[in-house]
Design a protein around this motif. Structure first.
Motif, PDB file in Angstrom:
ATOM      1  N   LEU A 191       0.832  -1.210   0.000  1.00 45.27           N
ATOM      2  CA  LEU A 191       0.000   0.000   0.000  1.00 45.27           C
ATOM      3  C   LEU A 191       0.865   1.258   0.000  1.00 45.27           C
ATOM      4  O   LEU A 191       0.564   2.233  -0.707  1.00 45.27           O
ATOM      5  N   ILE A 192       1.935   1.231   0.785  1.00 48.96           N
ATOM      6  CA  ILE A 192       2.859   2.379   0.807  1.00 48.96           C
ATOM      7  C   ILE A 192       3.512   2.549  -0.565  1.00 48.96           C
ATOM      8  O   ILE A 192       3.637   3.670  -1.066  1.00 48.96           O
ATOM      9  N   LEU A 193       3.906   1.433  -1.168  1.00 50.53           N
ATOM     10  CA  LEU A 193       4.531   1.478  -2.484  1.00 50.53           C
ATOM     11  C   LEU A 193       3.577   2.073  -3.523  1.00 50.53           C
ATOM     12  O   LEU A 193       3.973   2.920  -4.335  1.00 50.53           O
ATOM     13  N   LEU A 194       2.333   1.630  -3.502  1.00 50.99           N
ATOM     14  CA  LEU A 194       1.328   2.154  -4.432  1.00 50.99           C
ATOM     15  C   LEU A 194       1.162   3.657  -4.259  1.00 50.99           C
ATOM     16  O   LEU A 194       1.108   4.410  -5.249  1.00 50.99           O
ATOM     17  N   PHE A 195       1.090   4.098  -3.020  1.00 53.42           N
ATOM     18  CA  PHE A 195       0.939   5.530  -2.735  1.00 53.42           C
ATOM     19  C   PHE A 195       2.139   6.325  -3.248  1.00 53.42           C
ATOM     20  O   PHE A 195       1.986   7.368  -3.903  1.00 53.42           O
ATOM     21  N   LEU A 196       3.340   5.837  -2.956  1.00 51.66           N
ATOM     22  CA  LEU A 196       4.540   6.556  -3.371  1.00 51.66           C
ATOM     23  C   LEU A 196       4.670   6.632  -4.888  1.00 51.66           C
ATOM     24  O   LEU A 196       5.105   7.650  -5.438  1.00 51.66           O
ATOM     25  N   CYS A 197       4.294   5.555  -5.575  1.00 46.78           N
ATOM     26  CA  CYS A 197       4.401   5.544  -7.038  1.00 46.78           C
ATOM     27  C   CYS A 197       3.418   6.502  -7.692  1.00 46.78           C
ATOM     28  O   CYS A 197       3.590   6.860  -8.865  1.00 46.78           O
ATOM     29  N   MET A 198       2.392   6.926  -6.954  1.00 42.20           N
ATOM     30  CA  MET A 198       1.416   7.854  -7.524  1.00 42.20           C
ATOM     31  C   MET A 198       1.740   9.320  -7.236  1.00 42.20           C
ATOM     32  O   MET A 198       1.156  10.213  -7.849  1.00 42.20           O
ATOM     33  N   LEU A 199       2.677   9.584  -6.322  1.00 37.45           N
ATOM     34  CA  LEU A 199       2.936  10.967  -5.918  1.00 37.45           C
ATOM     35  C   LEU A 199       3.503  11.819  -7.055  1.00 37.45           C
ATOM     36  O   LEU A 199       3.010  12.917  -7.323  1.00 37.45           O
ATOM     37  N   ASP A 200       4.563  11.337  -7.698  1.00 41.39           N
ATOM     38  CA  ASP A 200       5.136  12.100  -8.806  1.00 41.39           C
ATOM     39  C   ASP A 200       4.114  12.332  -9.927  1.00 41.39           C
ATOM     40  O   ASP A 200       3.998  13.452 -10.435  1.00 41.39           O
ATOM     41  N   PRO A 201       3.351  11.308 -10.354  1.00 41.47           N
ATOM     42  CA  PRO A 201       2.315  11.546 -11.364  1.00 41.47           C
ATOM     43  C   PRO A 201       1.260  12.565 -10.917  1.00 41.47           C
ATOM     44  O   PRO A 201       0.819  13.394 -11.717  1.00 41.47           O
ATOM     45  N   ILE A 202       0.862  12.542  -9.643  1.00 45.34           N
ATOM     46  CA  ILE A 202      -0.129  13.501  -9.143  1.00 45.34           C
ATOM     47  C   ILE A 202       0.415  14.922  -9.243  1.00 45.34           C
ATOM     48  O   ILE A 202      -0.276  15.845  -9.704  1.00 45.34           O
ATOM     49  N   ILE A 203       1.661  15.092  -8.824  1.00 39.95           N
ATOM     50  CA  ILE A 203       2.282  16.422  -8.896  1.00 39.95           C
ATOM     51  C   ILE A 203       2.378  16.888 -10.340  1.00 39.95           C
ATOM     52  O   ILE A 203       2.109  18.058 -10.659  1.00 39.95           O
ATOM     53  N   ASN A 204       2.740  15.965 -11.241  1.00 38.48           N
ATOM     54  CA  ASN A 204       2.843  16.327 -12.650  1.00 38.48           C
ATOM     55  C   ASN A 204       1.495  16.701 -13.248  1.00 38.48           C
ATOM     56  O   ASN A 204       1.405  17.594 -14.094  1.00 38.48           O
ATOM     57  N   LEU A 205       0.429  16.010 -12.832  1.00 37.58           N
ATOM     58  CA  LEU A 205      -0.911  16.369 -13.305  1.00 37.58           C
ATOM     59  C   LEU A 205      -1.269  17.793 -12.885  1.00 37.58           C
ATOM     60  O   LEU A 205      -1.858  18.560 -13.659  1.00 37.58           O
ATOM     61  N   MET A 206      -0.919  18.155 -11.658  1.00 37.91           N
ATOM     62  CA  MET A 206      -1.229  19.495 -11.163  1.00 37.91           C
ATOM     63  C   MET A 206      -0.399  20.558 -11.884  1.00 37.91           C
ATOM     64  O   MET A 206      -0.869  21.680 -12.094  1.00 37.91           O
ATOM     65  N   MET A 207       0.820  20.196 -12.278  1.00 42.86           N
ATOM     66  CA  MET A 207       1.681  21.140 -12.987  1.00 42.86           C
ATOM     67  C   MET A 207       1.228  21.325 -14.429  1.00 42.86           C
ATOM     68  O   MET A 207       1.382  22.402 -15.005  1.00 42.86           O
ATOM     69  N   GLY A 208       0.695  20.254 -15.031  1.00 44.54           N
ATOM     70  CA  GLY A 208       0.147  20.347 -16.375  1.00 44.54           C
ATOM     71  C   GLY A 208       1.163  20.506 -17.483  1.00 44.54           C
ATOM     72  O   GLY A 208       0.827  20.983 -18.574  1.00 44.54           O
ATOM     73  N   ASN A 209       2.395  20.119 -17.248  1.00 39.46           N
ATOM     74  CA  ASN A 209       3.429  20.206 -18.277  1.00 39.46           C
ATOM     75  C   ASN A 209       3.787  18.807 -18.762  1.00 39.46           C
ATOM     76  O   ASN A 209       3.083  17.843 -18.486  1.00 39.46           O
ATOM     77  N   THR A 210       4.900  18.695 -19.471  1.00 37.96           N
ATOM     78  CA  THR A 210       5.415  17.373 -19.796  1.00 37.96           C
ATOM     79  C   THR A 210       6.009  16.761 -18.540  1.00 37.96           C
ATOM     80  O   THR A 210       6.359  17.463 -17.582  1.00 37.96           O
ATOM     81  N   TYR A 211       6.142  15.448 -18.525  1.00 39.64           N
ATOM     82  CA  TYR A 211       6.513  14.734 -17.308  1.00 39.64           C
ATOM     83  C   TYR A 211       7.971  14.958 -16.950  1.00 39.64           C
ATOM     84  O   TYR A 211       8.859  14.929 -17.802  1.00 39.64           O
ATOM     85  N   ARG A 212       8.209  15.165 -15.695  1.00 43.38           N
ATOM     86  CA  ARG A 212       9.569  15.130 -15.158  1.00 43.38           C
ATOM     87  C   ARG A 212       9.512  14.561 -13.751  1.00 43.38           C
ATOM     88  O   ARG A 212       8.469  14.622 -13.089  1.00 43.38           O
ATOM     89  N   PHE A 213      10.629  14.008 -13.320  1.00 40.73           N
ATOM     90  CA  PHE A 213      10.684  13.391 -11.998  1.00 40.73           C
ATOM     91  C   PHE A 213      10.893  14.492 -10.964  1.00 40.73           C
ATOM     92  O   PHE A 213      12.028  14.822 -10.591  1.00 40.73           O
ATOM     93  N   VAL A 214       9.782  15.063 -10.530  1.00 39.89           N
ATOM     94  CA  VAL A 214       9.801  16.231  -9.645  1.00 39.89           C
ATOM     95  C   VAL A 214      10.477  15.916  -8.320  1.00 39.89           C
ATOM     96  O   VAL A 214      11.154  16.772  -7.733  1.00 39.89           O
ATOM     97  N   LEU A 215      10.302  14.695  -7.838  1.00 39.22           N
ATOM     98  CA  LEU A 215      10.827  14.323  -6.519  1.00 39.22           C
ATOM     99  C   LEU A 215      12.248  13.773  -6.583  1.00 39.22           C
ATOM    100  O   LEU A 215      12.733  13.156  -5.649  1.00 39.22           O
ATOM    101  N   GLY A 216      12.927  14.022  -7.695  1.00 35.66           N
ATOM    102  CA  GLY A 216      14.325  13.610  -7.844  1.00 35.66           C
ATOM    103  C   GLY A 216      14.471  12.371  -8.694  1.00 35.66           C
ATOM    104  O   GLY A 216      13.484  11.731  -9.089  1.00 35.66           O
ATOM    105  N   GLY A 217      15.723  12.019  -8.986  1.00 33.71           N
ATOM    106  CA  GLY A 217      16.018  10.834  -9.779  1.00 33.71           C
ATOM    107  C   GLY A 217      16.158   9.601  -8.922  1.00 33.71           C
ATOM    108  O   GLY A 217      15.787   9.581  -7.744  1.00 33.71           O
ATOM    109  N   ARG A 218      16.752   8.562  -9.511  1.00 33.66           N
ATOM    110  CA  ARG A 218      16.887   7.281  -8.813  1.00 33.66           C
ATOM    111  C   ARG A 218      17.715   7.384  -7.542  1.00 33.66           C
ATOM    112  O   ARG A 218      17.627   6.521  -6.671  1.00 33.66           O
TER     113      ARG A 218
END
Length: 333
Positions: free
Chosen positions: A211-238
């Motif tokens: 459940l934690i993994l599912l939540f974390l994997c959705m955070l960057d996409p949620i932030i990107n949806l709110m930004m409305g631009n092309t995708y970038r890894f807002v929360l940093g790289g690997r």
């Protein structure tokens, strides 16, 4: 000498890691990063991107888990020969592919330069990084194993997280909030975390971790949806704190799973070879499918399981064939 029992869970982790590598390359070889990030389809692609980005960290966690007792001996350093010989073989094969199929023509000198600077295979950067880590491992073990108290080992890991994982997380959009001169040491951070898990064998609820993994994997996409631009890894790289957490969770989910499979074990054993020859099949299949079927990133996502499976099992087939050839040569000699 007593041979340590092979842990099925580690084979699962390594097999997932090589699968994540192949799957992550879908984002790099398509228009995922330049397509406007809107809609459910792109959100799902973004969630997958967050998960697949931790492929290399999984390999590094495995390295720490499995090598924490290695000593400073000549026998240990001879172990790099297997990695270098595999890299050399696949470099030559890749160069031949680039000449014959892609029509690249360089001098022998420049091809040799590409072998030695790890660009003959476009994914060769990992080998260059791994060689450095391999050389350091006996010394890293001296540091880690001489810290007798659990608290001191936690401080060691926390120190490296501050040095390597905080900067990619906080230093965004050109702003520098924390020193970042030591970010390149992130493989050492993952190594120490892997060694720590090996020593203390943590057990957590698989459901809670999932459940934690599912939540974390959705955070960057949620932030990107709110930004409305092309995708970038807002929360940093690997190497960032956020994706370090995802990598550790994936590792903890599977490292102690007692599920044996001959296929998974074989994939695990051949994962290095699969990685080294996967660029050829990436180049082959993505070139073909994009030329014949690409209309949009959303539409092309339907080909994700097809292309990833083709690359994965084609790489596995070549790796398996090389293993058989090596076995035959050794038998003759």
């Amino acid at each position: 000498m007593i041979r340590e029992k092979r842990l099925a869970g580690l084979d699962i982790v390594r097999s997932l890691a090589i699968l994540f590598v192949v799957a992550h390359h879908f984002d790099l070889h398509t228009e995922f990063l330049i397509t406007p990030f809107i809609g459910v389809n792109m959100f799902i692609q973004g969630a997958f991107a967050s998960l697949f980005l931790v492929a290399v960290p999984l390999f590094l966690l495995l390295t720490g888990f499995l090598n924490t007792n290695k000593k400073l001996t000549l026998t240990y350093y001879k172990g790099i020969i297997r990695v270098l010989s595999a890299y050399l073989v696949y470099s030559i094969v890749t160069i031949l592919y680039r000449i014959i199929i892609n029509g690249e023509h360089l001098s022998v000198f420049l091809w040799l330069c590409q072998i030695f600077n790890y660009t003959a295979i476009p994914y060769g950067w990992y080998i260059e990084m791994y060689i450095g880590l391999f050389i350091l491992i006996p010394f890293l073990n001296i540091i880690y194993n001489n810290l007798q108290e659990k608290k001191n080992k936690q401080i060691l890991i926390l120190t490296f997280l501050v040095l390597t994982a905080l900067p990619p997380f906080f230093n965004q959009a050109g702003y520098k909030f924390v020193p970042d001169d030591f970010v390149v040491l992130y493989p050492v951070t993952f190594y120490f975390i892997g060694a720590y898990i090996h020593e203390y064998k943590f057990k957590f609820s698989k459901l809670k971790l999932s459940l934690i993994l599912l939540f974390l994997c959705m955070l960057d996409p949620i932030i990107n949806l709110m930004m409305g631009n092309t995708y970038r890894f807002v929360l940093g790289g690997r190497d960032s704190l956020f994706y370090t957490a995802i990598a550790v969770i994936v590792f903890l989910l599977f490292y102690d799973v007692d599920f044996k499979s001959k296929l998974i074990t074989k994939i695990s054993l051949l994962s290095l070879d699969m990685y080294l020859c996967s660029w050829i099949f990436d180049n082959l299949y993505y070139t073909y499918f994009k030329a014949h079927y690409f209309e949009s990133q959303q539409q092309f996502f339907a080909f994700f399981p097809i292309i990833v499976s083709l690359v994965f099992f084609s790489s596995f087939g070549v790796a398996w064939l090389r293993e058989k050839v090596n076995w035959g040569i050794k038998k003759i000699l």
